[in-house]
Design a protein around this motif. Structure first.
Motif, short mmCIF file in Angstrom:
data_model
loop_
_atom_site.label_atom_id
_atom_site.label_comp_id
_atom_site.label_asym_id
_atom_site.label_seq_id
_atom_site.Cartn_x
_atom_site.Cartn_y
_atom_site.Cartn_z
N SER B 136 -37.62 5.47 58.93
CA SER B 136 -36.30 4.75 58.52
C SER B 136 -36.99 3.80 57.63
O SER B 136 -36.54 3.40 56.50
N HIS B 139 -38.12 4.90 53.84
CA HIS B 139 -36.74 5.34 53.64
C HIS B 139 -36.21 4.33 52.90
O HIS B 139 -35.41 4.71 51.90
N ALA B 140 -35.99 3.51 53.83
CA ALA B 140 -35.61 1.85 53.10
C ALA B 140 -36.34 1.43 52.43
O ALA B 140 -35.61 0.32 51.25
N CYS B 142 -37.56 2.87 49.56
CA CYS B 142 -37.05 3.65 49.12
C CYS B 142 -36.47 3.14 48.39
O CYS B 142 -36.27 3.08 46.80
N ARG B 143 -34.90 3.34 48.75
CA ARG B 143 -34.41 2.35 48.42
C ARG B 143 -34.21 1.47 47.32
O ARG B 143 -33.47 1.06 47.29
N ALA B 144 -35.37 0.29 48.18
CA ALA B 144 -35.09 -1.00 48.15
C ALA B 144 -35.56 -0.55 46.35
O ALA B 144 -35.49 -1.54 45.31
N ALA B 146 -35.79 2.14 44.28
CA ALA B 146 -34.60 2.88 43.52
C ALA B 146 -33.70 1.35 43.36
O ALA B 146 -33.50 1.03 41.88
N SER B 147 -33.13 0.42 44.37
CA SER B 147 -32.01 -0.31 44.25
C SER B 147 -32.63 -1.82 42.85
O SER B 147 -31.59 -2.44 42.18
N GLN B 172 -36.24 15.02 50.90
CA GLN B 172 -35.44 13.75 50.63
C GLN B 172 -36.08 12.58 49.28
O GLN B 172 -35.38 11.87 49.06
N LEU B 176 -34.14 10.32 47.07
CA LEU B 176 -34.05 8.89 47.59
C LEU B 176 -34.58 8.18 46.19
O LEU B 176 -34.47 6.92 45.57
N GLY B 177 -34.56 9.40 44.99
CA GLY B 177 -34.63 9.07 43.50
C GLY B 177 -36.02 8.94 43.35
O GLY B 177 -36.13 8.22 41.59
#
Lengths: 50, 323
Positions: B136, B139-140, B142-144, B146-147, B172, B176-177
């Motif tokens: 988790s 993944h967070a 990866c999102r950070a 991408a954001s 995945q 996640l981009g």
């Protein structure tokens, strides 16, 4: 001799020699450019997995 | 003349800032784990001086990695020194502490890639391969990335533990981009070599893995995530290197520089030598009969690859002698 540092020891020897040698031909070095960094290098799957 | 002979400096420097890590991954090629900081790692001032040398030599691309680089207090000082001078950056992290604030700080720099390891599609499998880690959090991270608008790359090290989840991890990573998914055969180096009998995928598993990668690559559209898996193994990579040695320096946490990831040989010490001197030694190494013989032996026999980390025992012996 430690086999893993042979190349480093050769560096010392070569540096000593180059200090006294001024007859080497001039080399036109190229400046490294990002455009020349290959896709394989940017991905580097075999530098490491950590 | 081979390619590296034309260049006054490397195109790419892979810089391991530390051997310390907050995870104890079973496949780790650098034998990183909590508390495994190497004796004699470059201190902040030495590391910043090396960053200035990289700038002066006009090295265009630098990867900061470890161990876990986010454990290094001067990571951002190094990244900002390099990035503010125009050096392109790649940061490799396990993502366990890559939070939005870190992503936003790095997004101000010329970062070409944040590479995060996703070695499982479920928490259970991920934690078996990466003890101490949480999927988790990865993944967070990866999102950070991408954001914050950072280019995200994902890497996957196949083992008997996780190879059956490769397809799900690709999905995945794409969701996640990630712009690229890096993988290949597990390297028999470091911790992986020690646990080889437990980790090495079977021939059948590798065969299905290759089919999966080929199939997904064939389906890939122009805007889809790239799958990068060639060269597939160390031997293929070294075969390429013999013909055209990479313009790449691998800097170890103590400033030593390796000739190749899969070899134990060190061609310089950036505490003692300038970058120009080490680059010169690196180029000569690829003409050295002993080095070329070792490369050819490594191409022929995977069982020799565990020797790649013998520089560590050589360093430990030196430290012991100094005590």
């Amino acid at each position: 001799m430690d086999k893993t540092t042979v190349a480093a020891q050769q560096t010392d020897q070569t540096r000593d020699r180059s200090a006294t040698s001024e007859s080497k031909p001039r080399i036109d070095w190229e400046t490294p450019r990002m455009e020349d960094v290959s896709e394989q290098v940017t991905a580097q799957p075999y530098i490491r997995f950590t | 003349m081979i390619g590296i002979d034309r260049l006054k400096a490397p195109l790419f420097v892979s810089w391991q800032l530390t051997r310390d890590c907050d995870l104890a991954c079973v496949h780790c090629c650098t034998e990183s784990a909590p508390g495994r900081r190497l004796a004699g790692e470059l201190e902040r001032g030495e590391a910043l001086e090396l960053a200035l040398q990289l700038i002066r030599c006009e090295v265009p691309y630098v990867m900061l990695c470890g161990g876990e680089p986010l454990l290094v207090p001067h990571l951002f000082a190094i990244a900002e020194t390099l990035g503010n001078a125009g050096v392109q950056l790649k940061i490799e992290t396990n993502g366990q502490r890559f939070e939005p604030a870190a992503a936003e700080r790095l997004a101000k720099l010329p970062v070409r890639s944040i590479q995060i390891s996703l070695d499982g599609a479920t928490e259970e499998v991920y934690a078996r391969q990466r003890p101490g880690g949480a999927l988790s959090k990865a993944h967070a991270a990866c999102r950070a990335a991408a954001s914050a608008g950072l280019p995200l790359e994902v890497t996957f090290a196949p083992t008997r533990i996780n190879i059956h989840q490769a397809g799900a991890v690709i999905d995945q990573a794409s969701a996640l981009g990630a712009f690229r998914f890096n993988t290949g055969k597990l390297m028999r180096i470091g911790t992986a070599a020690r646990l080889w009998e437990r980790l090495e995928p079977t021939a059948e598993q590798y065969s299905r893995f290759r089919q999966l990668l080929d199939h997904r690559s064939g389906q890939r559209g122009a805007d889809d995530m790239e799958l990068c898996y060639r060269p597939f193994c160390i031997a293929e990579g070294l075969q390429d290197s013999v013909v055209d040695p990479p313009a790449t320096l691998l800097v170890l946490p103590n400033g030593w520089v390796k000739v190749a990831a899969a070899l134990p040989h060190v061609c310089g010490d950036l505490r003692r030598d300038t970058l120009e001197q080490v680059w010169d030694a690196y180029r000569r190494s690829w003409r050295d009969a002993m080095i070329l013989s070792e490369v050819n032996q490594a191409i022929a026999a995977e069982s020799l690859h565990p020797r790649a980390n013998q520089w560590q025992s050589s360093l430990a012996a030196q430290s012991t002698r100094r005590m």
